[in-house]
Write a protein that holds these residues in place. Sequence first.
Motif, mmCIF file in Angstrom:
data_model
loop_
_atom_site.group_PDB
_atom_site.id
_atom_site.type_symbol
_atom_site.label_atom_id
_atom_site.label_comp_id
_atom_site.label_asym_id
_atom_site.label_seq_id
_atom_site.Cartn_x
_atom_site.Cartn_y
_atom_site.Cartn_z
ATOM 1 N N ARG A 35 0.847 -1.190 0.000
ATOM 2 C CA ARG A 35 0.000 0.000 0.000
ATOM 3 C C ARG A 35 0.883 1.240 0.000
ATOM 4 N NH1 ARG A 35 -3.790 -1.201 3.280
ATOM 5 N NH2 ARG A 35 -2.763 -0.691 5.218
ATOM 6 N N CYS A 36 0.591 2.131 -0.920
ATOM 7 C CA CYS A 36 1.321 3.393 -0.973
ATOM 8 C C CYS A 36 0.773 4.322 0.109
ATOM 9 C CB CYS A 36 1.175 4.031 -2.346
ATOM 10 S SG CYS A 36 1.875 5.698 -2.398
ATOM 11 N N LEU A 37 1.669 4.868 0.922
ATOM 12 C CA LEU A 37 1.230 5.748 2.000
ATOM 13 C C LEU A 37 0.947 7.158 1.496
ATOM 14 C CD1 LEU A 37 3.647 4.563 4.834
ATOM 15 C CD2 LEU A 37 1.268 3.904 4.435
ATOM 16 N N GLY A 38 1.284 7.419 0.229
ATOM 17 C CA GLY A 38 1.002 8.722 -0.342
ATOM 18 C C GLY A 38 -0.425 8.822 -0.851
ATOM 19 N N CYS A 39 -0.828 7.848 -1.667
ATOM 20 C CA CYS A 39 -2.154 7.907 -2.278
ATOM 21 C C CYS A 39 -3.079 6.828 -1.738
ATOM 22 C CB CYS A 39 -2.035 7.790 -3.798
ATOM 23 S SG CYS A 39 -1.233 6.279 -4.341
ATOM 24 N N ASN A 40 -2.556 5.988 -0.840
ATOM 25 C CA ASN A 40 -3.375 4.985 -0.173
ATOM 26 C C ASN A 40 -3.956 3.930 -1.118
ATOM 27 O OD1 ASN A 40 -3.601 4.596 2.522
ATOM 28 N ND2 ASN A 40 -5.699 5.387 2.688
ATOM 29 N N ARG B 81 8.292 1.787 -5.308
ATOM 30 C CA ARG B 81 7.942 3.179 -5.518
ATOM 31 C C ARG B 81 6.608 3.267 -6.236
ATOM 32 N NH1 ARG B 81 12.843 5.010 -9.297
ATOM 33 N NH2 ARG B 81 13.955 3.544 -8.036
ATOM 34 N N CYS B 82 5.836 4.273 -5.866
ATOM 35 C CA CYS B 82 4.520 4.457 -6.455
ATOM 36 C C CYS B 82 4.665 5.312 -7.707
ATOM 37 C CB CYS B 82 3.586 5.122 -5.456
ATOM 38 S SG CYS B 82 1.959 5.446 -6.134
ATOM 39 N N LYS B 83 4.172 4.783 -8.814
ATOM 40 C CA LYS B 83 4.316 5.480 -10.090
ATOM 41 C C LYS B 83 3.576 6.820 -10.072
ATOM 42 C CE LYS B 83 4.307 2.552 -13.646
ATOM 43 N NZ LYS B 83 3.616 1.742 -14.656
ATOM 44 N N ASP B 84 2.312 6.775 -9.612
ATOM 45 C CA ASP B 84 1.499 7.995 -9.602
ATOM 46 C C ASP B 84 2.104 9.066 -8.700
ATOM 47 O OD1 ASP B 84 -0.174 6.749 -11.313
ATOM 48 O OD2 ASP B 84 -1.708 6.254 -9.820
ATOM 49 N N CYS B 85 2.449 8.668 -7.466
ATOM 50 C CA CYS B 85 2.966 9.644 -6.512
ATOM 51 C C CYS B 85 4.316 10.196 -6.975
ATOM 52 C CB CYS B 85 3.109 9.011 -5.129
ATOM 53 S SG CYS B 85 1.516 8.726 -4.343
ATOM 54 N N SER B 86 5.136 9.344 -7.592
ATOM 55 C CA SER B 86 6.429 9.805 -8.078
ATOM 56 C C SER B 86 6.244 10.839 -9.182
ATOM 57 C CB SER B 86 7.240 8.623 -8.612
ATOM 58 O OG SER B 86 7.442 7.668 -7.594
HETATM 59 ZN ZN LIG Z 1 1.051 6.571 -4.336
#
Ligand SMILES: [Zn+2]
Length: 137
Positions: A67-72, A98-103
């Motif tokens: 789970r990405c802690l940036g976008c959940n 690494r999260c593609k969207d958040c990056s």
């Molecule tokens: Zn994310």
Amino acid sequence: MGTKSRESIYGASIRAAAEQAAKARKDADRLAVAAWNMRMLGFQGPAQPSPTIGDALNAGYGYLEVRCLGCNTNQTVALDIVRRPKTTPVHELERYMRCKDCSQVRGYPYKRSHLVALRPTKISASDPPSTWWPGER
Ligand SMILES: [Zn+2]
């Protein structure tokens, strides 16, 4: 006397023993993954210690849900394509995720994530965790 080869005398039992060992390893790997999943899903960690990539694959768990802690959002990562030695414990993968969207949004590699569980298939977290205990097939 002496007409039977060692192969015909010992071959079958050696093969049976090897099969037993392989099955025991797979059972042990499944139990280790189940224990880790329970800890992660029930208590959200600690992730360490964890089964190795090889153990997870041997147990039939080809995916790690993160789970990405940036976008959940939850994403699954295929363990067989991860470029790490099979002896790497899965918790060590956390810092490489690494999260593609958040990056993209932030403009730098966003790596803050939480390991959710090992999964036998690529699937979302909306499925109840109870589905995931490894049973006999
Ligand atoms: Zn994310």
